[in-house]
Scaffold this active site. Structure first.
Site, PDB file in Angstrom:
ATOM      1  N   LYS A   1       0.821  -1.208   0.000  1.00 27.71           N
ATOM      2  CA  LYS A   1       0.000   0.000   0.000  1.00 27.71           C
ATOM      3  C   LYS A   1       0.854   1.256   0.000  1.00 27.71           C
ATOM      4  CE  LYS A   1      -4.423  -1.741   1.519  1.00 27.71           C
ATOM      5  NZ  LYS A   1      -5.613  -1.588   2.332  1.00 27.71           N
TER       6      LYS A   1
ATOM      7  N   LYS B   1      -3.596  -9.450  -5.881  1.00 30.58           N
ATOM      8  CA  LYS B   1      -4.912  -9.928  -5.444  1.00 30.58           C
ATOM      9  C   LYS B   1      -6.025  -8.979  -5.869  1.00 30.58           C
ATOM     10  CE  LYS B   1      -5.805  -8.025  -0.926  1.00 30.58           C
ATOM     11  NZ  LYS B   1      -7.212  -7.717  -1.217  1.00 30.58           N
TER      12      LYS B   1
ATOM     13  N   LYS C   1     -10.711  -4.305  -3.220  1.00 31.10           N
ATOM     14  CA  LYS C   1     -11.767  -3.293  -3.247  1.00 31.10           C
ATOM     15  C   LYS C   1     -11.251  -1.956  -3.711  1.00 31.10           C
ATOM     16  CE  LYS C   1     -13.700  -4.437   0.891  1.00 31.10           C
ATOM     17  NZ  LYS C   1     -12.794  -3.972   1.906  1.00 31.10           N
TER      18      LYS C   1
HETATM   19  P1  ATP Z   1      -8.618  -3.031   0.437  1.00 36.94           P
HETATM   20  O1  ATP Z   1      -8.134  -2.986  -0.978  1.00 36.94           O
HETATM   21  O2  ATP Z   1      -9.318  -1.786   0.855  1.00 36.94           O
HETATM   22  O3  ATP Z   1      -7.583  -3.504   1.414  1.00 36.94           O
HETATM   23  P2  ATP Z   1      -9.635  -5.672   0.268  1.00 36.94           P
HETATM   24  O4  ATP Z   1     -10.257  -6.027  -1.018  1.00 36.94           O
HETATM   25  O5  ATP Z   1      -8.231  -6.139   0.479  1.00 36.94           O
HETATM   26  O6  ATP Z   1      -9.788  -4.118   0.435  1.00 36.94           O
HETATM   27  P3  ATP Z   1     -10.297  -6.133   2.997  1.00 36.94           P
HETATM   28  O7  ATP Z   1     -11.428  -5.378   3.598  1.00 36.94           O
HETATM   29  O8  ATP Z   1      -8.903  -5.679   3.266  1.00 36.94           O
HETATM   30  O9  ATP Z   1     -10.547  -6.231   1.425  1.00 36.94           O
HETATM   31  O10 ATP Z   1     -10.415  -7.644   3.441  1.00 36.94           O
HETATM   32  C1  ATP Z   1     -11.661  -8.242   3.857  1.00 36.94           C
HETATM   33  C2  ATP Z   1     -11.529  -9.757   3.906  1.00 36.94           C
HETATM   34  O11 ATP Z   1     -11.477 -10.253   2.575  1.00 36.94           O
HETATM   35  C3  ATP Z   1     -10.258 -10.244   4.582  1.00 36.94           C
HETATM   36  O12 ATP Z   1     -10.603 -11.426   5.293  1.00 36.94           O
HETATM   37  C4  ATP Z   1      -9.328 -10.550   3.441  1.00 36.94           C
HETATM   38  O13 ATP Z   1      -8.392 -11.547   3.771  1.00 36.94           O
HETATM   39  C5  ATP Z   1     -10.311 -11.041   2.380  1.00 36.94           C
HETATM   40  N1  ATP Z   1      -9.831 -10.761   1.042  1.00 36.94           N
HETATM   41  C6  ATP Z   1      -9.527  -9.547   0.527  1.00 36.94           C
HETATM   42  N2  ATP Z   1      -9.124  -9.657  -0.746  1.00 36.94           N
HETATM   43  C7  ATP Z   1      -9.187 -10.975  -1.043  1.00 36.94           C
HETATM   44  C8  ATP Z   1      -8.895 -11.735  -2.206  1.00 36.94           C
HETATM   45  N3  ATP Z   1      -8.489 -11.151  -3.312  1.00 36.94           N
HETATM   46  N4  ATP Z   1      -9.060 -13.068  -2.167  1.00 36.94           N
HETATM   47  C9  ATP Z   1      -9.504 -13.671  -1.059  1.00 36.94           C
HETATM   48  N5  ATP Z   1      -9.813 -13.031   0.083  1.00 36.94           N
HETATM   49  C10 ATP Z   1      -9.641 -11.697   0.107  1.00 36.94           C
HETATM   50 MG    MG Z   2      -7.072  -5.479   2.209  1.00 40.31          MG
END
Ligand code: ATP
Ligand code: MG
Length: 332
Positions: A115, A196, A199
Site C-alpha cells: 500500500k 490480489k 476493493k
Molecule cells: P482493500 O483494498 O481496501 O484492502 P480488500 O479487497 O483487500 O480491500 P479487505 O477489507 O482488506 O478487502 O479484506 C476483507 C476480507 O477479505 C479479509 O478477510 C481478506 O483476507 C479477504 N480478502 C480480501 N481480498 C481478497 C482476495 N483477493 N481473495 C480472497 N480473500 C480476500
Molecule cells: Mg485489504
C-alpha cells in the site's frame, strides 16, 4: 477451560463494494460458522482511514457494508455486527500494544509495503494498521480469525503481540489462530493476476463486485487477462488462467484437481470463460436479491449496528479495565 463457544472475530473495510475475493475468501465461509461459534463481524472504519477516504463516501460505505454483510448470509439474529469506531477500546488497546511493538516488525509487513508503494503520501496509521488489528482481535479474546491468505502475516503479528503482553505482564490474552480456507483463499485481479483482487483497485474491470449484474460479469470474465496458450490448467507461470480455474473451483466447491479434469479437453478459453461467468452469476444471484431488499432500509441497518455495539461494548470495557490494571494505570 470453561465451557464457552469459541469466539470468531473478523471484518472487511468499508472501502468500497465487496468483491468476489471478499465473498469467496471470506463472507461465504463466515456464514457457515454462525451456529458453531460466537461470531463478531465488525466494520473496520478506523482501518479504512489509513489511506485517504472521502468522508461522505466512508459514511455511506459503512452502512452499505452492513447491508452487504447481511446479503452475504451474515444473519444479524445469529451473529453480532458492529462498527469499530462505535466501540471505545480499540484505539486504547492499540496504544498499549504499540508500546510493545518493535518498529522494524511493522516495516516488514507485506501490506504496508504494497500500500505504501501505491500511495504518494504515507502516514503512520498505515504502518500501525497491524497493531490496531491486534487490538480488534485481542479486545474480545477471539480464538479464531477467519481471513484470506493476505492477512496471514498480520495475524502472526497479533499472536506475537498477545504472547509478548502475556509474558511482559501476566496471562491476559487468548492467542488467536488464523482460519484460512484452502480454496478461494486468494482471488487475484482479472487484469493483473499477479496481484490480489482488491476493493480499492481503481480499475473496476479487474474486480467482480458482488453487485455486478450478469452482463457485467460476462463482460469482465471474457476480458480477463490470460495468456497465449489454450489449455485450462493451474500453473504459477500462467497466473491468469490459474486464477479463473481457482475462481471456478471455489465458486462450485470442487477441488482444483477435479476442475482441471473437467476442462482437460477444452481447446480454447472462450467456452471455459463462459462457464466461469455462468457459475458466478448463479452464485451471486441470491446475494443480490437480499441486498436489493435491505440496502435502502437505513433504519433497519442502524438498528443492527446499535444492537451490535450494545453487545460488545461491555466486553471491550472489561478487557480494557484488566489491561490498564496490569500495565499500572490507575482505575478510572
Ligand atoms: P482493500 O483494498 O481496501 O484492502 P480488500 O479487497 O483487500 O480491500 P479487505 O477489507 O482488506 O478487502 O479484506 C476483507 C476480507 O477479505 C479479509 O478477510 C481478506 O483476507 C479477504 N480478502 C480480501 N481480498 C481478497 C482476495 N483477493 N481473495 C480472497 N480473500 C480476500
Ligand atoms: Mg485489504
Amino acid at each position: 477451560m470453561e465451557d464457552r463457544k469459541k469466539v470468531v472475530l473478523t471484518g472487511m473495510q468499508p472501502t468500497g463494494l465487496l468483491h468476489l475475493g471478499n465473498f469467496l475468501g471470506a463472507a461465504n465461509n463466515w456464514q457457515k460458522m454462525l451456529d458453531r461459534y460466537a461470531c463478531y463481524f465488525f466494520i473496520p472504519n478506523q482501518h479504512a482511514i489509513t489511506v485517504p477516504q472521502v468522508p461522505a463516501n466512508l459514511r455511506d460505505a459503512t452502512l452499505n457494508c452492513v447491508a452487504q454483510y447481511i446479503a452475504c448470509g451474515l444473519d444479524p439474529e445469529r451473529c453480532t455486527i458492529f462498527v469499530q469506531s462505535h466501540i471505545i477500546g480499540h484505539t486504547e488497546l492499540a496504544w498499549i500494544l504499540s508500546c510493545l511493538t518493535p518498529l522494524g516488525l511493522l516495516y516488514r509487513m507485506h501490506q504496508f509495503k504494497d500500500k505504501s508503494a501505491k500511495n504518494e503520501n504515507i502516514y503512520s496509521g498505515l504502518l500501525y494498521y497491524p497493531i490496531l488489528m491486534a487490538a480488534d482481535i485481542l479486545l474480545y479474546n477471539a480464538d479464531l480469525v477467519p481471513t484470506g491468505e493476505d492477512q496471514r502475516q498480520h495475524v502472526e503479528l497479533v499472536r506475537d503481540l498477545a504472547e509478548k503482553f502475556n509474558t511482559t505482564y501476566s496471562e491476559t490474552f487468548t492467542i488467536p489462530a488464523p482460519l484460512i480456507e484452502k480454496t478461494g483463499a486468494r482471488i487475484m485481479s482479472l487484469k493483473s493476476p499477479e496481484h490480489k483482487m482488491s476493493k480499492s483497485d481503481p480499475d473496476s474491470n479487474a474486480t467482480i463486485y458482488i453487485t455486478d449484474d450478469s452482463k457485467m460479469i460476462q463482460k469482465k470474465i471474457a476480458a480477463a487477462v490470460t495468456d497465449s496458450e489454450s489449455s485450462i490448467s493451474a500453473d504459477p507461470t500462467r497466473p491468469g488462467i490459474t486464477n479463473l480455474l481457482n475462481i471456478y473451483c471455489s465458486a462450485t466447491g470442487i477441488a482444483l484437481a477435479e476442475g482441471k479434469e473437467k476442462f482437460r479437453t477444452y481447446a480454447t478459453y472462450a467456452p471455459f470463460k463462459k462457464e466461469v461467468a455462468e457459475v458466478l452469476i448463479g452464485l451471486l444471484e441470491p446475494v443480490q436479491e437480499k441486498y436489493r431488499t435491505i440496502k435502502d432500509d437505513k433504519k433497519y441497518l442502524q438498528s443492527v449496528i446499535q444492537r451490535g455495539a450494545e453487545t460488545v461494548q461491555p466486553i471491550a470495557n472489561k478487557t480494557i479495565a484488566k489491561v490498564y490494571r496490569k500495565v499500572g494505570f490507575l482505575d478510572r
